[in-house]
Design a protein around this motif. Structure first.
Motif, short mmCIF file in Angstrom:
data_model
loop_
_atom_site.label_atom_id
_atom_site.label_comp_id
_atom_site.label_asym_id
_atom_site.label_seq_id
_atom_site.Cartn_x
_atom_site.Cartn_y
_atom_site.Cartn_z
N ALA A 199 8.31 5.78 -19.98
CA ALA A 199 7.20 5.76 -19.23
C ALA A 199 7.58 6.74 -19.06
CB ALA A 199 7.31 4.84 -17.70
N PHE A 200 6.37 7.49 -19.20
CA PHE A 200 5.16 9.61 -19.33
C PHE A 200 4.92 9.04 -17.71
CE2 PHE A 200 4.21 8.55 -23.76
CZ PHE A 200 5.41 9.69 -24.15
N CYS A 201 5.00 10.01 -16.93
CA CYS A 201 5.37 10.12 -15.49
C CYS A 201 4.87 11.44 -15.38
CB CYS A 201 6.39 9.41 -14.54
SG CYS A 201 5.99 9.53 -12.90
N ASP A 202 3.83 11.66 -14.25
CA ASP A 202 3.21 12.80 -14.00
C ASP A 202 3.33 13.44 -12.64
OD1 ASP A 202 1.38 11.63 -13.00
OD2 ASP A 202 -0.08 12.60 -13.81
N LYS A 267 8.62 14.38 -13.44
CA LYS A 267 7.67 14.73 -14.21
C LYS A 267 8.65 14.69 -16.11
CE LYS A 267 4.38 18.06 -13.59
NZ LYS A 267 3.88 18.79 -13.01
N GLY A 268 8.10 13.61 -17.01
CA GLY A 268 8.30 13.67 -17.77
C GLY A 268 8.49 12.45 -18.09
N ILE A 310 2.03 14.59 -23.08
CA ILE A 310 3.29 15.87 -22.90
C ILE A 310 2.20 16.78 -21.46
CG2 ILE A 310 4.15 17.97 -23.87
CD1 ILE A 310 5.36 16.81 -26.35
N ASN A 311 0.73 17.15 -22.38
CA ASN A 311 0.51 18.56 -21.54
C ASN A 311 -0.56 17.98 -20.48
OD1 ASN A 311 0.46 21.23 -23.44
ND2 ASN A 311 -0.98 19.97 -24.38
N LEU A 318 -2.15 12.72 -15.89
CA LEU A 318 -1.98 11.19 -16.89
C LEU A 318 -2.62 10.48 -16.76
CD1 LEU A 318 0.53 10.81 -19.11
CD2 LEU A 318 1.71 9.71 -16.96
N ASP A 319 -3.81 9.97 -15.56
CA ASP A 319 -4.11 9.41 -14.97
C ASP A 319 -5.80 9.04 -15.75
OD1 ASP A 319 -4.54 11.55 -13.87
OD2 ASP A 319 -5.94 10.43 -12.49
N GLU A 320 -5.71 10.29 -16.40
CA GLU A 320 -7.31 11.16 -17.59
C GLU A 320 -7.00 10.27 -18.85
OE1 GLU A 320 -7.80 15.10 -17.12
OE2 GLU A 320 -8.58 15.04 -14.64
N ILE A 321 -5.63 10.31 -19.14
CA ILE A 321 -5.51 10.20 -20.63
C ILE A 321 -5.37 8.75 -21.14
CG2 ILE A 321 -5.17 12.07 -21.18
CD1 ILE A 321 -2.62 11.62 -22.31
#
Ligand code: AMP
Ligand code: GLY
Length: 423
Positions: A199-202, A267-268, A310-311, A318-321
């Motif tokens: 999972a991606f996580c910010d 994050k990562g 990544i950005n 991350l909630d925005e994409i």
């Protein structure tokens, strides 16, 4: 834009290939990289992924815009923290957040404290206390695990008291895994199929990727020793939408919240190693990075621009994409050196590589390869040498394709499993 990727295996090759396909088309660099990565990125092959000081120096000198830390050892040494101190953007968890992987005692205690389902366990920091526990009234089999990183070899199964005491000696007295074995976790055995969800996580939002399954044993039919992974496929048929939903609410979100509460903003990429038991899904392990070879089947299926994600992670939005995936399947088969995961020879020429560069449905990820400075040829340099990934409309299609092309490549002592994806 100049991006440095830290690591030199198949996973890093998959990360770099995906970065090379983003719309910005960044200039790519790798430490140390390998024979395949060298085709798409400039490799600093004399610098080790664990040499934090040199990597920080290199980052300043080369004016990299971002450093992507892909492998476990540099994360555990705090490379992300050191890069951030220089003002350069870094992708990956801080040392404190990565402890979820580099200390089993930490991750087990975290799960217990926050009610995240996992195997029952006890932890010890001395041989005597662990030996007393083993000789007491406990149920076998148990798994004994080194607290620290051990190249995926630090989890061992014991079916009785004698075996458990032998393993304990091997880890804590013989120090086979060095200081990684200073503490130990002893846990109950869980049975069921294992699934990996990355999972991606910010730090606040967690967005799971498509599921995958790894084949950890060396030989067909899950025989032989545990390895770093002999092949993967994605998606996993047993990971249903209902299970995914349950895991989101009972594992993924609680883990990220737990890390926040502990003051270790995550994050990562986080790796959830799950097992589907009769009594529900449980966490076998966390890793603080993409899996290897899970990245080799998950990243090829990603539709959204990798760099945009990544950005968004680095900037905590991350909630925005929206992250989109291809509605297909992928299989990766690892080509290994005879003897792996034990002793093996290296330095053999690899032939047939050019056959692969033609076809878009396949990706050949290098892991243990180097370009020989003397003759410019690509030679074997590790246990897991190459990973061949094929995508197809479904799993049977991808399996047929991958096994149809493997024979193009060869090197002395090459072996691979013939049943990847079949389970
Ligand atoms: P770990 O280092 O915790 O990821 O463990 C490596 C592998 O050992 C896992 O992927 C499982 O296949 C196996 N394993 C570890 N712990 C257990 C357990 N409690 N029960 C069954 N299998 C386990
Ligand atoms: N394939 C298992 C891991 O990357 O840890």
């Amino acid at each position: 834009m100049k991006i440095l990727v830290v690591g030199g295996g198949g996973r890093e090759h998959a990360v770099i290939k995906k970065l090379s396909e983003t719309k910005i088309k960044p200039e790519l660099y790798a430490v140390p990289g390998n024979g395949g990565i060298a085709k798409i990125a400039e490799c600093f092959k004399d610098i080790k992924a664990t040499d934090t000081e040199k990597i920080v120096g290199l980052t300043k000198r080369e004016k990299f815009d971002m450093v992507f830390v892909a492998s476990d050892d540099p994360l555990s040494l705090g490379l992300v923290d050191e890069i951030e101190k220089t003002g350069v953007r870094a992708f990956g968890p801080s040392k404190a957040a990565a402890e979820i992987e580099w200390s089993k005692v930490f991750s087990k205690n975290l799960m217990k404290k926050y009610n995240i389902p996992t195997a029952d366990y006890a932890s010890f920091d001395s041989y005597e206390s662990a030996a007393d526990y083993i000789k007491g009234d406990i149920n076998f089999p148990v798994w004994l695990k080194t607290d620290g990183l051990a190249l995926g070899k630090g989890a061992l199964r014991a079916e009785n008291t004698d075996k458990a005491l032998n393993i304990l000696k091997y880890i804590m007295l013989d120090k086979t895994f060095g200081d990684s074995g200073n503490k130990i976790v002893i846990e109950e055995e869980l049975t069921g199929q294992e699934i990996t969800v990355l999972a991606f996580c910010d730090g606040k939002t967690v967005k799971p990727m498509v599921s995958s399954q790894d084949h950890k044993r060396a030989f067909d039919g899950d025989e032989g020793e545990n390895t770093g992974g002999m092949g993967t496929f994605s998606p996993s048929a047993i990971y249903t939408p209902e299970i995914a939903d349950w895991c989101m609410n009972n594992i993924y979100i609680p883990t990220i919240k737990a890390m926040q509460k502990e003051g270790r903003k995550y994050k990562g990429v986080i790796y959830f190693g799950l097992i589907l038991t009769d009594t529900g899904v449980k966490v076998i392990e966390y890793n603080a990075r993409f899996g290897d070879p899970e990245a080799q089947v998950v990243l090829p299926r990603l539709k959204t621009d990798f760099l945009d994600i990544i950005n968004a992670v680095i900037d905590e939005r991350l909630d925005e994409i929206e992250i989109e995936w291809q509605d297909n399947a992928a299989v990766c088969v690892i080509l290994a050196s005879n003897g792996y995961p034990g002793k093996y020879k290296t330095g053999f020429e690899i032939t047939g590589l050019e056959e692969f560069e033609k076809d878009g449905e396949f990706a050949l990820y290098h892991a243990g390869t180097v370009i020989d400075d003397n003759d410019g040829k690509i030679k074997t340099s590790g246990g897991r040498v190459l990973g061949v990934t094929a995508t197809g409309k479904d799993l049977p299609d991808a399996i047929k394709k991958v096994y149809g092309v493997i024979n193009h490549v060869s090197f002395e002592g090459m072996f691979y499993r013939r049943d990847i994806g079949v389970k």
